[in-house]
Scaffold this motif. Structure first.
Motif, PDB file in Angstrom:
ATOM      1  N   LEU A 169      59.641  70.810  35.492  1.00 53.31           N
ATOM      2  CA  LEU A 169      60.910  71.667  35.199  1.00 53.31           C
ATOM      3  C   LEU A 169      61.832  70.988  36.064  1.00 53.31           C
ATOM      4  N   ALA A 170      62.467  70.496  34.802  1.00 54.56           N
ATOM      5  CA  ALA A 170      63.559  69.789  34.731  1.00 54.56           C
ATOM      6  C   ALA A 170      65.247  71.071  34.539  1.00 54.56           C
ATOM      7  N   GLY A 171      65.608  71.323  36.270  1.00 49.04           N
ATOM      8  CA  GLY A 171      67.108  72.716  35.318  1.00 49.04           C
ATOM      9  C   GLY A 171      66.246  73.915  35.608  1.00 49.04           C
ATOM     10  N   ASP A 172      66.762  74.593  34.175  1.00 47.30           N
ATOM     11  CA  ASP A 172      66.164  75.634  33.659  1.00 47.30           C
ATOM     12  C   ASP A 172      64.470  75.576  32.769  1.00 47.30           C
ATOM     13  N   VAL A 173      64.427  74.296  32.059  1.00 51.93           N
ATOM     14  CA  VAL A 173      62.832  73.879  31.112  1.00 51.93           C
ATOM     15  C   VAL A 173      62.601  73.399  31.775  1.00 51.93           C
ATOM     16  N   ALA A 174      61.184  74.164  31.181  1.00 53.23           N
ATOM     17  CA  ALA A 174      59.927  74.079  31.653  1.00 53.23           C
ATOM     18  C   ALA A 174      58.841  72.751  30.932  1.00 53.23           C
ATOM     19  N   THR A 175      58.619  72.111  30.683  1.00 57.76           N
ATOM     20  CA  THR A 175      57.706  71.250  29.304  1.00 57.76           C
ATOM     21  C   THR A 175      56.408  71.141  30.245  1.00 57.76           C
ATOM     22  N   PHE A 176      55.567  72.220  29.301  1.00 55.68           N
ATOM     23  CA  PHE A 176      54.127  72.207  29.374  1.00 55.68           C
ATOM     24  C   PHE A 176      53.528  70.833  29.462  1.00 55.68           C
TER      25      PHE A 176
ATOM     26  N   ARG B 227      59.894  83.161  31.803  1.00 59.85           N
ATOM     27  CA  ARG B 227      61.087  84.335  30.943  1.00 59.85           C
ATOM     28  C   ARG B 227      61.272  85.352  32.207  1.00 59.85           C
ATOM     29  N   GLU B 228      60.337  85.480  32.896  1.00 60.12           N
ATOM     30  CA  GLU B 228      61.235  86.538  34.437  1.00 60.12           C
ATOM     31  C   GLU B 228      61.846  85.652  35.005  1.00 60.12           C
ATOM     32  N   LEU B 229      61.825  84.136  34.991  1.00 56.49           N
ATOM     33  CA  LEU B 229      62.545  83.102  35.851  1.00 56.49           C
ATOM     34  C   LEU B 229      63.409  82.731  34.698  1.00 56.49           C
ATOM     35  N   GLY B 230      64.203  83.366  33.676  1.00 53.23           N
ATOM     36  CA  GLY B 230      64.969  82.911  32.955  1.00 53.23           C
ATOM     37  C   GLY B 230      64.579  81.432  32.753  1.00 53.23           C
ATOM     38  N   TRP B 231      63.590  80.694  32.635  1.00 48.61           N
ATOM     39  CA  TRP B 231      63.316  79.434  31.947  1.00 48.61           C
ATOM     40  C   TRP B 231      63.279  78.864  30.697  1.00 48.61           C
ATOM     41  N   ARG B 232      63.430  77.854  29.961  1.00 47.71           N
ATOM     42  CA  ARG B 232      63.301  78.230  28.246  1.00 47.71           C
ATOM     43  C   ARG B 232      61.840  77.009  28.131  1.00 47.71           C
ATOM     44  N   VAL B 233      61.258  76.698  27.744  1.00 44.84           N
ATOM     45  CA  VAL B 233      59.830  75.917  27.120  1.00 44.84           C
ATOM     46  C   VAL B 233      59.769  75.022  26.633  1.00 44.84           C
ATOM     47  N   ILE B 234      58.951  73.656  26.816  1.00 49.23           N
ATOM     48  CA  ILE B 234      59.036  72.557  25.794  1.00 49.23           C
ATOM     49  C   ILE B 234      57.591  72.884  25.853  1.00 49.23           C
ATOM     50  N   PRO B 235      56.984  73.311  25.279  1.00 47.53           N
ATOM     51  CA  PRO B 235      55.727  72.783  24.472  1.00 47.53           C
ATOM     52  C   PRO B 235      55.241  71.114  24.303  1.00 47.53           C
ATOM     53  N   GLN B 236      55.166  70.673  25.527  1.00 50.28           N
ATOM     54  CA  GLN B 236      54.329  68.747  24.867  1.00 50.28           C
ATOM     55  C   GLN B 236      52.819  69.669  24.923  1.00 50.28           C
ATOM     56  N   CYS B 237      52.059  70.293  25.640  1.00 51.19           N
ATOM     57  CA  CYS B 237      50.999  70.189  25.392  1.00 51.19           C
ATOM     58  C   CYS B 237      50.677  70.511  23.899  1.00 51.19           C
ATOM     59  N   PRO B 238      49.470  70.411  23.412  1.00 49.65           N
ATOM     60  CA  PRO B 238      49.064  70.776  22.208  1.00 49.65           C
ATOM     61  C   PRO B 238      48.715  72.281  22.078  1.00 49.65           C
TER      62      PRO B 238
END
Length: 90
Positions: free
Chosen positions: A28-35, A62-73
């Motif tokens: 997690l970096a700020g409100d962006v979670a990299t899976f 979504r509930e937490l207001g995060w954006r997601v980077i789907p690094q995991c295939p």
């Protein structure tokens, strides 16, 4: 099966009788979670655990207001197959 968010461990977990049978790690970096990684116990693959856990993780993001980077295939493929989560992609 219980699905839960382990915030301290930066992961989402699927547990069966207290045993971890699936997980998604994120950074997690700020409100962006990299899976970064999705894993299911090899003995339990093919039972839909990863899909249920990914839906749970994306709903929680979504509930937490995060954006997601789907690094995991797996997560990237899941989001591509489930356009209802496309709005979460950073």
């Amino acid at each position: 099966m219980e699905l839960r968010h382990d915030e301290a461990g930066a992961r989402f977990l699927a547990e069966d009788a207290g045993e971890v049978v699936g997980l998604i790690d994120y950074a997690l970096a700020g409100d962006v979670a990299t899976f970064t990684h999705t894993e299911t116990d090899p003995a339990r693959q093919g039972r839909g655990i990863a899909g249920k856990l990914t839906s749970f993780a994306l709903d929680r993001a979504r509930e937490l207001g995060w954006r997601v980077i789907p690094q995991c295939p797996y997560t990237a493929r899941f989001v591509a197959d489930h356009p209802e989560y496309a709005d979460l992609i950073a």
